[in-house]
Design a protein around this motif. Structure first.
Motif: not given
Length: 60
Positions: A8-13, A46-47, A54-60
């Motif tokens: 899972m993405f980071e950010g949970r307590t 994960m970060t 679809a070839g695009k980073r989630l932060i972009d």
């Protein structure tokens, strides 16, 4: 010995991760009959800069 990996993405307590591990462990015990001591849960955080759709980073 059941092993469970949660990605899972980071950010949970810490409290959220603790509750998740407890509930997953109980579900494994309930469905497989495994002993509590034999259930192993891994959380892989994960970060978004290391993940793409679809070839695009989630932060972009």
């Amino acid at each position: 010995m059941p092993y469970v990996t949660i990605k899972m993405f980071e950010g949970r307590t810490d409290e959220q991760k603790k509750a998740l591990c407890e509930k997953v462990t109980e579900a494994v015990i309930e469905t497989t009959g495994a002993s509590k001591e034999s259930v192993v849960v891994f959380i892989e955080e994960m970060t978004k800069d290391n993940y793409s759709v679809a070839g695009k980073r989630l932060i972009d």
